[in-house]
Enzyme design. Structure first.
Site, PDB file in Angstrom:
ATOM      1  N   ASN A  53      24.278  -8.310  -3.088  1.00  0.00           N
ATOM      2  CA  ASN A  53      25.426  -8.297  -3.988  1.00  0.00           C
ATOM      3  C   ASN A  53      25.075  -7.640  -5.329  1.00  0.00           C
ATOM      4  O   ASN A  53      24.087  -6.915  -5.435  1.00  0.00           O
ATOM      5  CB  ASN A  53      25.998  -9.709  -4.152  1.00  0.00           C
ATOM      6  CG  ASN A  53      27.512  -9.700  -4.311  1.00  0.00           C
ATOM      7  OD1 ASN A  53      28.034  -9.241  -5.324  1.00  0.00           O
ATOM      8  ND2 ASN A  53      28.212 -10.154  -3.295  1.00  0.00           N
ATOM      9  N   ARG A  54      25.916  -7.908  -6.345  1.00  0.00           N
ATOM     10  CA  ARG A  54      25.810  -7.129  -7.583  1.00  0.00           C
ATOM     11  C   ARG A  54      25.032  -7.849  -8.679  1.00  0.00           C
ATOM     12  O   ARG A  54      25.161  -9.053  -8.839  1.00  0.00           O
ATOM     13  CB  ARG A  54      27.217  -6.783  -8.091  1.00  0.00           C
ATOM     14  CG  ARG A  54      27.939  -5.855  -7.155  1.00  0.00           C
ATOM     15  CD  ARG A  54      29.383  -5.590  -7.559  1.00  0.00           C
ATOM     16  NE  ARG A  54      30.019  -4.708  -6.561  1.00  0.00           N
ATOM     17  CZ  ARG A  54      30.549  -5.140  -5.424  1.00  0.00           C
ATOM     18  NH1 ARG A  54      30.564  -6.426  -5.131  1.00  0.00           N
ATOM     19  NH2 ARG A  54      31.068  -4.271  -4.553  1.00  0.00           N
ATOM     20  N   TYR A 100      29.742  -6.377  10.089  1.00  0.00           N
ATOM     21  CA  TYR A 100      31.213  -6.341  10.069  1.00  0.00           C
ATOM     22  C   TYR A 100      31.698  -6.790  11.445  1.00  0.00           C
ATOM     23  O   TYR A 100      31.420  -6.121  12.447  1.00  0.00           O
ATOM     24  CB  TYR A 100      31.732  -4.924   9.850  1.00  0.00           C
ATOM     25  CG  TYR A 100      31.494  -4.309   8.495  1.00  0.00           C
ATOM     26  CD1 TYR A 100      30.221  -3.929   8.075  1.00  0.00           C
ATOM     27  CD2 TYR A 100      32.569  -4.040   7.649  1.00  0.00           C
ATOM     28  CE1 TYR A 100      30.022  -3.331   6.839  1.00  0.00           C
ATOM     29  CE2 TYR A 100      32.373  -3.431   6.415  1.00  0.00           C
ATOM     30  CZ  TYR A 100      31.101  -3.084   6.021  1.00  0.00           C
ATOM     31  OH  TYR A 100      30.903  -2.476   4.800  1.00  0.00           O
ATOM     32  N   GLU A 149      29.076 -12.778   4.523  1.00  0.00           N
ATOM     33  CA  GLU A 149      27.715 -12.668   3.998  1.00  0.00           C
ATOM     34  C   GLU A 149      27.307 -13.943   3.277  1.00  0.00           C
ATOM     35  O   GLU A 149      27.602 -14.113   2.099  1.00  0.00           O
ATOM     36  CB  GLU A 149      27.628 -11.497   3.023  1.00  0.00           C
ATOM     37  CG  GLU A 149      28.086 -10.169   3.583  1.00  0.00           C
ATOM     38  CD  GLU A 149      28.545  -9.235   2.466  1.00  0.00           C
ATOM     39  OE1 GLU A 149      27.719  -8.876   1.602  1.00  0.00           O
ATOM     40  OE2 GLU A 149      29.724  -8.854   2.437  1.00  0.00           O
ATOM     41  N   HIS A 153      23.034  -4.641  -3.751  1.00  0.00           N
ATOM     42  CA  HIS A 153      22.291  -4.783  -2.490  1.00  0.00           C
ATOM     43  C   HIS A 153      20.864  -4.238  -2.526  1.00  0.00           C
ATOM     44  O   HIS A 153      20.418  -3.555  -1.594  1.00  0.00           O
ATOM     45  CB  HIS A 153      23.070  -4.114  -1.353  1.00  0.00           C
ATOM     46  CG  HIS A 153      24.328  -4.840  -0.957  1.00  0.00           C
ATOM     47  ND1 HIS A 153      24.527  -6.184  -1.176  1.00  0.00           N
ATOM     48  CD2 HIS A 153      25.470  -4.393  -0.355  1.00  0.00           C
ATOM     49  CE1 HIS A 153      25.725  -6.531  -0.717  1.00  0.00           C
ATOM     50  NE2 HIS A 153      26.318  -5.471  -0.226  1.00  0.00           N
ATOM     51  N   ASP A 193      36.916  -9.469  -1.480  1.00  0.00           N
ATOM     52  CA  ASP A 193      35.514  -9.100  -1.691  1.00  0.00           C
ATOM     53  C   ASP A 193      34.987 -10.127  -2.699  1.00  0.00           C
ATOM     54  O   ASP A 193      34.631  -9.790  -3.817  1.00  0.00           O
ATOM     55  CB  ASP A 193      35.408  -7.666  -2.218  1.00  0.00           C
ATOM     56  CG  ASP A 193      33.971  -7.144  -2.197  1.00  0.00           C
ATOM     57  OD1 ASP A 193      33.070  -7.886  -1.740  1.00  0.00           O
ATOM     58  OD2 ASP A 193      33.747  -6.000  -2.619  1.00  0.00           O
ATOM     59  N   HIS A 230      24.794  -8.386   6.746  1.00  0.00           N
ATOM     60  CA  HIS A 230      26.007  -7.633   6.384  1.00  0.00           C
ATOM     61  C   HIS A 230      26.779  -7.093   7.598  1.00  0.00           C
ATOM     62  O   HIS A 230      27.374  -6.012   7.526  1.00  0.00           O
ATOM     63  CB  HIS A 230      25.608  -6.495   5.441  1.00  0.00           C
ATOM     64  CG  HIS A 230      26.675  -6.066   4.487  1.00  0.00           C
ATOM     65  ND1 HIS A 230      27.834  -5.425   4.898  1.00  0.00           N
ATOM     66  CD2 HIS A 230      26.776  -6.184   3.147  1.00  0.00           C
ATOM     67  CE1 HIS A 230      28.572  -5.157   3.839  1.00  0.00           C
ATOM     68  NE2 HIS A 230      27.969  -5.606   2.769  1.00  0.00           N
ATOM     69  N   GLN A 287      30.004 -14.280   0.703  1.00  0.00           N
ATOM     70  CA  GLN A 287      30.882 -13.179   0.331  1.00  0.00           C
ATOM     71  C   GLN A 287      31.825 -12.929   1.506  1.00  0.00           C
ATOM     72  O   GLN A 287      31.385 -12.686   2.629  1.00  0.00           O
ATOM     73  CB  GLN A 287      30.054 -11.911   0.041  1.00  0.00           C
ATOM     74  CG  GLN A 287      30.839 -10.809  -0.638  1.00  0.00           C
ATOM     75  CD  GLN A 287      31.027 -11.038  -2.140  1.00  0.00           C
ATOM     76  OE1 GLN A 287      30.452 -11.966  -2.718  1.00  0.00           O
ATOM     77  NE2 GLN A 287      31.822 -10.203  -2.776  1.00  0.00           N
TER      78      GLN A 287
END
Ligand SMILES: *[C@@H]1O[C@H](CO)[C@@H](O)[C@H](O)[C@H]1NC(C)=O
Ligand SMILES: *[C@@H]1O[C@H](CO)[C@@H](O)[C@H](O)[C@H]1NC(C)=O
Length: 338
Positions: free
Chosen positions: A69-70, A172, A303, A95, A237, A170, A276
């Site tokens: 993440n950020r 999908y 996540e 990431h 998100d 991560h 997340q």
């Protein structure tokens, strides 16, 4: 080993089949049965490793780290030293930087066949790699623990300096099948969280822990993902605070995802404090496996993680691991039909 080539490995117990690479620990495909016993590949990905290696994959299937993440403006201070990370997402670091754990070759430590096939990968991150402090040894093990259950255990040990560590998987998911031609908007989700950590315009948490009740973020009871997605811009998100799931074997239930057409269900269990919930808002025109085209909302990421930008937020659970300490993060993906 630096000389290991990126390749694919299979975990297969006769009911469920997973393909995973030593490059980024990427899950490239995951086959599980639907209500009629028909196998479907329920994750977005590519047939070969080439597109992953040349950067065409928006983090499909990989493990992200050293910090998922950020991180605000790619900066944090630890024990009096300020660290600067590569900026790769607006003004922030995302990431693990430009060449995070998703873009390196891991060593295969063990690959077991049999009723509970498993594979263990190992990676050694250097002191200063992507700006982070200290040498870090990292291990990840994928195991098929039952006919339709995949577990992932991630561990990391700082060798000489305290460091933030926050690994996330991560993948999908599209339980209708990656090639179903439908988005995940008709999937239902139940997220075992009464709160989220709201974000600013650059997707950095404000530090608030906000109730989801009476907002489009409320998934405390099973709800179609598409129901109120248009009320929150591009889509979800956001980090959910996993504060209300039942417990089993030391793990909390994080989320139940269901596709009403195939009747496939995924229950995800974890010991991480957050998750997340990302609805693939930035995926656009990606040509994946068998020529399937993935667009916006083609898949959803679940996540589990420490909270985003924890390293700059005193009120969030710390993600710093001291020397002599150990990071551990477990996840169980339990598939079924109902
Ligand atoms: C913090 O920094 C000091 C001074 O550089 C150092 O002596 C100490 O070992 C560091 N603490 C940890 C936990 O690494
Ligand atoms: C969702 O389901 C409805 C009703 O069955 C259908 O008309 C629609 O096309 C579906 N949408 C997606 C994105 O799958």
């Amino acid at each position: 080993m630096a000389d290991q080539k990126p390749q694919l490995f299979e975990l297969n117990n006769g009911t469920m089949k997973v393909m995973v690479s030593n490059y980024g620990c990427i899950i490239t495909s995951l086959f599980v049965p639907d209500k009629d016993g028909k196998l479907g590949d329920v994750v977005l990905g590519f047939d070969t490793l080439e597109p992953y290696l040349n950067g065409s994959a928006p983090y499909f299937g990989c493990i992200v780290g050293r910090v998922a993440n950020r991180i605000k403006e790619g900066k944090f201070t630890l024990n009096g030293t300020e660290y600067s990370l590569p900026i790769n997402n607006g003004p922030n670091s995302l990431h693990g930087g430009l060449k995070g754990f998703d873009k390196v070759v891991w060593e295969v430590v063990e690959h077991k066949q049999g009723d509970n096939p498993s594979i263990t990968f190992k990676y050694h991150a250097r002191d200063g790699e992507e700006g982070y402090p200290g040498d870090l040894s990292v291990k990840a093990t994928y195991t098929l623990t039952s006919k339709t259950t995949l577990s992932l255990t991630m561990e990391a040990t700082p060798e000489n300096k305290p460091t933030p560590v926050n690994l996330a998987q991560h993948t999908y998911f599209n339980l209708a099948g990656h090639n179903s031609g439908t988005t995940i908007l008709n999937h239902t989700a139940q997220i075992f969280a009464n709160h989220i950590t709201p974000v600013d315009e650059t997707l950095i948490p404000t530090g608030e822990i906000k109730p989801v009740a009476q907002t489009p973020f409320d998934f405390t009871t099973e709800k179609r993902i598409g129901t109120s997605i248009n009320e929150i811009g591009l889509g979800y998100d956001h980090n959910y605070v996993l504060d209300s799931g039942e417990e089993k074997l030391g793990l909390k239930r994080a989320v139940k995802l269901k596709d009403p057409v195939s009747s496939r269900v995924l229950n995800l269990w974890t010991d991480a404090p957050g998750m997340q919930f990302y609805t693939g808002n930035y995926v656009s025109g990606v040509v994946g496996k068998g020529g399937a085209v993935y667009g916006k909302h083609s898949g959803v990421c679940l996540e589990t993680q420490g909270f985003p930008d924890s390293v700059n937020k005193e009120n969030f659970p710390s993600v710093v691991v001291q020397t002599g300490g150990k990071y551990r993060h477990r996840m169980v993906y339990e598939f079924s039909v109902e």
